[in-house]
Design a protein around this motif. Structure first.
Motif, PDB file in Angstrom:
ATOM      1  N   THR A 120      48.435  40.621  41.445  1.00 41.05           N
ATOM      2  CA  THR A 120      47.440  40.262  40.441  1.00 41.05           C
ATOM      3  C   THR A 120      47.529  41.157  39.210  1.00 41.05           C
ATOM      4  O   THR A 120      46.704  41.049  38.319  1.00 41.05           O
ATOM      5  CB  THR A 120      46.020  40.338  41.032  1.00 41.05           C
ATOM      6  OG1 THR A 120      45.806  41.621  41.622  1.00 41.05           O
ATOM      7  CG2 THR A 120      45.831  39.262  42.084  1.00 41.05           C
ATOM      8  N   ALA A 157      40.714  33.610  49.558  1.00 39.89           N
ATOM      9  CA  ALA A 157      40.457  34.147  48.227  1.00 39.89           C
ATOM     10  C   ALA A 157      41.731  34.555  47.506  1.00 39.89           C
ATOM     11  O   ALA A 157      41.870  34.347  46.293  1.00 39.89           O
ATOM     12  CB  ALA A 157      39.504  35.344  48.333  1.00 39.89           C
ATOM     13  N   ASP A 158      42.683  35.139  48.230  1.00 34.33           N
ATOM     14  CA  ASP A 158      43.870  35.705  47.586  1.00 34.33           C
ATOM     15  C   ASP A 158      44.675  34.654  46.836  1.00 34.33           C
ATOM     16  O   ASP A 158      45.207  34.924  45.752  1.00 34.33           O
ATOM     17  CB  ASP A 158      44.755  36.384  48.631  1.00 34.33           C
ATOM     18  CG  ASP A 158      43.997  37.404  49.459  1.00 34.33           C
ATOM     19  OD1 ASP A 158      44.263  38.602  49.306  1.00 34.33           O
ATOM     20  OD2 ASP A 158      43.122  36.986  50.249  1.00 34.33           O
ATOM     21  N   TYR A 192      43.542  31.879  45.420  1.00 29.36           N
ATOM     22  CA  TYR A 192      42.783  31.563  44.210  1.00 29.36           C
ATOM     23  C   TYR A 192      42.950  32.661  43.161  1.00 29.36           C
ATOM     24  O   TYR A 192      43.054  32.393  41.963  1.00 29.36           O
ATOM     25  CB  TYR A 192      41.308  31.372  44.540  1.00 29.36           C
ATOM     26  CG  TYR A 192      40.965  30.094  45.273  1.00 29.36           C
ATOM     27  CD1 TYR A 192      40.367  29.014  44.622  1.00 29.36           C
ATOM     28  CD2 TYR A 192      41.221  29.958  46.632  1.00 29.36           C
ATOM     29  CE1 TYR A 192      40.037  27.843  45.294  1.00 29.36           C
ATOM     30  CE2 TYR A 192      40.903  28.794  47.318  1.00 29.36           C
ATOM     31  CZ  TYR A 192      40.315  27.744  46.644  1.00 29.36           C
ATOM     32  OH  TYR A 192      39.999  26.587  47.329  1.00 29.36           O
ATOM     33  N   GLN A 193      42.950  33.923  43.619  1.00 26.24           N
ATOM     34  CA  GLN A 193      43.019  35.047  42.681  1.00 26.24           C
ATOM     35  C   GLN A 193      44.369  35.128  41.986  1.00 26.24           C
ATOM     36  O   GLN A 193      44.434  35.382  40.775  1.00 26.24           O
ATOM     37  CB  GLN A 193      42.697  36.343  43.429  1.00 26.24           C
ATOM     38  CG  GLN A 193      41.234  36.426  43.856  1.00 26.24           C
ATOM     39  CD  GLN A 193      40.970  37.456  44.929  1.00 26.24           C
ATOM     40  OE1 GLN A 193      41.874  38.207  45.335  1.00 26.24           O
ATOM     41  NE2 GLN A 193      39.741  37.514  45.419  1.00 26.24           N
ATOM     42  N   ASP A 198      44.535  32.377  39.514  1.00 21.58           N
ATOM     43  CA  ASP A 198      43.692  32.731  38.372  1.00 21.58           C
ATOM     44  C   ASP A 198      44.477  33.583  37.381  1.00 21.58           C
ATOM     45  O   ASP A 198      44.562  33.263  36.184  1.00 21.58           O
ATOM     46  CB  ASP A 198      42.458  33.472  38.890  1.00 21.58           C
ATOM     47  CG  ASP A 198      41.504  33.917  37.782  1.00 21.58           C
ATOM     48  OD1 ASP A 198      41.925  34.044  36.619  1.00 21.58           O
ATOM     49  OD2 ASP A 198      40.327  34.154  38.087  1.00 21.58           O
ATOM     50  N   ASP A 217      35.634  32.910  43.273  1.00 24.21           N
ATOM     51  CA  ASP A 217      36.887  33.063  42.537  1.00 24.21           C
ATOM     52  C   ASP A 217      37.062  31.970  41.484  1.00 24.21           C
ATOM     53  O   ASP A 217      37.479  32.250  40.355  1.00 24.21           O
ATOM     54  CB  ASP A 217      38.067  33.054  43.522  1.00 24.21           C
ATOM     55  CG  ASP A 217      38.019  34.238  44.468  1.00 24.21           C
ATOM     56  OD1 ASP A 217      38.026  35.374  43.979  1.00 24.21           O
ATOM     57  OD2 ASP A 217      37.944  34.023  45.691  1.00 24.21           O
ATOM     58  N   ASP A 229      34.634  32.777  38.673  1.00 21.74           N
ATOM     59  CA  ASP A 229      35.140  33.832  37.786  1.00 21.74           C
ATOM     60  C   ASP A 229      36.134  33.267  36.781  1.00 21.74           C
ATOM     61  O   ASP A 229      36.092  33.604  35.578  1.00 21.74           O
ATOM     62  CB  ASP A 229      35.802  34.937  38.604  1.00 21.74           C
ATOM     63  CG  ASP A 229      34.806  35.793  39.351  1.00 21.74           C
ATOM     64  OD1 ASP A 229      33.593  35.723  39.046  1.00 21.74           O
ATOM     65  OD2 ASP A 229      35.225  36.536  40.264  1.00 21.74           O
ATOM     66  N   LEU A 251      37.512  33.476  51.277  1.00 22.59           N
ATOM     67  CA  LEU A 251      36.786  33.437  50.018  1.00 22.59           C
ATOM     68  C   LEU A 251      35.278  33.488  50.258  1.00 22.59           C
ATOM     69  O   LEU A 251      34.805  33.424  51.402  1.00 22.59           O
ATOM     70  CB  LEU A 251      37.170  32.189  49.210  1.00 22.59           C
ATOM     71  CG  LEU A 251      37.075  30.806  49.855  1.00 22.59           C
ATOM     72  CD1 LEU A 251      35.655  30.344  50.038  1.00 22.59           C
ATOM     73  CD2 LEU A 251      37.871  29.794  49.033  1.00 22.59           C
TER      74      LEU A 251
END
Length: 428
Positions: free
Chosen positions: A2, A30-31, A33-34, A37, A97, A100, A408
């Motif tokens: 990231t 979550a990872d 999506y991050q 992002d 996520d 954000d 997430l």
């Protein structure tokens, strides 16, 4: 992965490509999506991408779009819209996520003139009832002389109480279904969109046409689900690819698209056993239609961790442990071979012939099981149902490996009720 520099090789590979499709190995991690992002922000800021299109409903995502482009009357906080998603699985897009990213996108767009703001759209075939209501509202306001076609479709579908699972079986036992009314409505909206007085490029007119396309696609999809075979899956992915094409045309000849969806939709089906049963997906269709304009498919995977998922369709989801990948799988190979917890692989130019046997050539040209987790997940049975035979370098142009990943966080209490299951029956 990231941080800024770790993704530089992928940005270089993307270059002037106009289609970048970013996957995920589960809908509850979550990872994934991050990383999407961070990469998507760079594609927007540094490379001028025009919009983000996701594996979500058109009506719901259009409300998010209105918020991120700061449309008049839309909520100032896109997270408020995402928290209002009601169709199970709500956590798929209504999570911290995505919120954000949407908030960042609104801040980014506020610095741009309205005509250059970056959109957020849904590609999927669901949202039948919301799309029908939206078409009715649009015609009543802008073209009341043609409301009758929409009302005919509404009257035909109304007895099924907004439940596609009730409509679909009914078509087996009655001599007629709602297809004629739905097709008539779609034809009317297509003709309306082509009229010089209407074809002004406005999002409102585009959305009305798209809602009619959703209505027609969903009606076909639910009828096809009654029968075994690939037809319902293919209807859905053709609809998503067609929606992407319409969005690109709407945004003009220089448009560039980022797509967020599950690996099962993003990775080229021809490099998996999906091809053996006649299934296609978005990744395959976009490559076939637009390779000359630049297409980059990016897959994701992990070895172990936690995920938000439910044990049964429509059940209350929970944080579930993801066990270590089973022996011999792609994730197991990478876990044992890599010293780092995260790695990015950029593959040579795509080859579309799956090898007849494993064990030959480089590892990324070998066929191995590649884990896929949907919104329904039972770890005790995953070896039987959660691994897709895959030639990695043919399925994707790049692959992000995240050794251990984390569940997430939903924006709302995780609930079980469902009126129109969003990815029923396959869960991805």
């Amino acid at each position: 992965m990231t941080d800024q520099t770790s993704l530089d090789p992928l940005l270089e590979r993307i270059g002037d490509a106009r289609y970048v499709l970013l996957g995920e190995a589960s809908h509850g991690t979550a990872d994934y999506y991050q990383v999407r992002d961070v990469l998507t922000r760079r594609l927007i800021k540094e490379m001028g991408f025009s919009f983000v299109a996701v594996e979500g409903d058109w009506p719901d995502c259009l409300a998010v779009h209105s918020a991120v482009v700061a449309a008049p009357g839309a909520p100032e906080d896109p997270g408020e819209v995402l928290a209002g998603f009601r169709r199970w699985p709500t956590w798929m897009w209504g999570n911290t996520d995505v919120a954000d990213f949407a908030r960042w996108l609104r801040r980014h767009n506020e610095q741009l003139p309205p005509g250059r703001r970056v959109g957020f759209f849904g590609l999927d075939v669901y949202g039948l009832w919301e799309s029908l209501h939206a078409v009715l509202a649009h015609l009543r306001e802008h073209d009341p002389d043609h409301v009758e076609h929409a009302l005919e479709a509404y009257r035909c579908l109304e007895p099924y109480a907004e439940d596609p699972q009730a409509y679909a079986p009914a078509t087996r036992f009655t001599p007629e279904d709602c297809q004629p009314q739905v097709v008539s409505l779609l034809t009317e909206l297509r003709q309306r969109a082509a009229r010089p007085a209407v074809a002004d490029g406005s999002l409102a007119e585009f959305a009305a046409r798209q809602n009619a396309e959703v209505l027609a696609g969903a009606e076909r999809y639910y009828r096809a689900m009654l029968y075994s075979g690939p037809e319902s899956w293919n209807i859905r992915d053709h609809h998503m690819a067609d929606t992407l094409d319409r969005l690109m045309k709407h945004h003009g000849p220089d448009a560039k698209a980022v797509v967020w969806a599950h690996n099962t939709h993003i990775g080229d089906a021809r490099a998996t056993d999906m091809a053996d049963i006649g299934e296609v997906n978005i990744g395959q269709l976009v490559r076939e239609r637009h390779m000359g304009k630049g297409v980059v498919l990016v897959g994701f995977g992990s070895h172990s961790g936690t995920v938000v998922a439910a044990e049964e369709w429509g059940d209350v989801p929970r944080i579930t442990d993801v066990p270590p990948a089973h022996t011999g799988s792609m994730e197991d190979l990478l876990h044992r071979a890599l010293p780092a917890e995260r790695a990015l692989f950029i593959f040579p130019h795509v080859q579309l012939q799956r090898p007849p046997t494993t064990g030959l050539g480089e590892w990324f040209h070998q066929e191995r099981g590649h884990r896929a987790i949907g919104v329904v997940y039972r770890p005790q049975y995953e070896r039987m149902s959660n691994y897709v035979p895959t030639v990695l370098a043919q399925r994707y142009d790049a692959f992000c490996y995240l050794d251990r990943t984390h569940a997430l966080t939903s924006l709302q209490p995780l609930a079980a009720e469902s009126l129109e299951e969003q990815t029923w029956p396959v869960g991805v």
